[in-house]
Design an enzyme around this catalytic site. Structure first.
Site, PDB file in Angstrom:
ATOM      1  N   HIS A  66       5.440  21.565  -1.868  1.00 40.76           N
ATOM      2  CA  HIS A  66       5.075  22.160  -0.579  1.00 40.76           C
ATOM      3  C   HIS A  66       5.793  21.530   0.609  1.00 40.76           C
ATOM      4  O   HIS A  66       6.081  22.228   1.588  1.00 40.76           O
ATOM      5  CB  HIS A  66       3.564  22.040  -0.349  1.00 40.76           C
TER       6      HIS A  66
ATOM      7  N   THR B 181       0.807  -1.228   0.000  1.00 45.24           N
ATOM      8  CA  THR B 181       0.000   0.000   0.000  1.00 45.24           C
ATOM      9  C   THR B 181       0.836   1.273   0.000  1.00 45.24           C
ATOM     10  O   THR B 181       0.331   2.350  -0.324  1.00 45.24           O
ATOM     11  CB  THR B 181      -0.857   0.052   1.276  1.00 45.24           C
TER      12      THR B 181
END
Ligand code: RB5
Length: 146
Positions: free
Chosen positions: A98, A67
């Site tokens: 960011h 995952t």
């Protein structure tokens, strides 16, 4: 730029695809394993990649498990690592722009190869925007040092 890449068995196949892709682009790759798809524990590989990036041995890290969750949780325990779980292109752009992420984690059982390679290209080709984001990274560092 040197990229350090690692996976567990759940990310093995995608790691091979990404490594091959980046090598073809002429990038320097350090592959810390796994080299066969036998069951292993993902924190061992998150640690190998995270320590290599935190120590300056490599510039950017790529981690892949089933995952991406276990790899990102583990890598973020290492001081100096900002690991972003990105299973879409927008997150990959923001993770670098960011958050100045120095490691990206992907889910080998979540996304296909085409999307994964777009995510990797986006992550590698986006620059940190600095400015107000530096203040926030400083606050993350404060949490790390508390
Ligand atoms: C392994 O089965 C799986 O748990 C691992 O690859 C990962 O998805 C953990 O977060």
């Amino acid at each position: 730029m040197k990229i350090v890449i690692g996976s567990d068995h759940g990310g093995f196949e995608l790691k091979e695809t990404i490594s091959e892709y980046l090598l073809k682009k002429g990038l320097e790759i350090q592959d810390v394993g796994v080299f066969v798809p036998d069951s292993v524990d993902y924190p061992d590989y998150a640690k190998k990649v995270g320590v290599a990036i935190a120590s300056g041995e490599g510039d950017l890290g790529i981690l892949i498990c089933g995952t991406g969750i276990g790899m990102s949780i583990s890598a973020n325990k290492i001081d100096g690592i900002r690991c972003a779980l990105c299973n879409d292109v927008y997150s990959a752009k923001m993770a670098k722009g960011h958050n100045d992420a120095n490691v990206i984690a992907l889910g080998g059982r979540v996304i296909g190869k085409g999307v994964a390679l777009m995510i990797i290209d986006t992550f590698l080709n986006t620059n940190f925007e600095g400015g107000r984001h530096n203040t926030r990274l400083g606050k993350i560092k404060d949490i790390e040092e508390r």
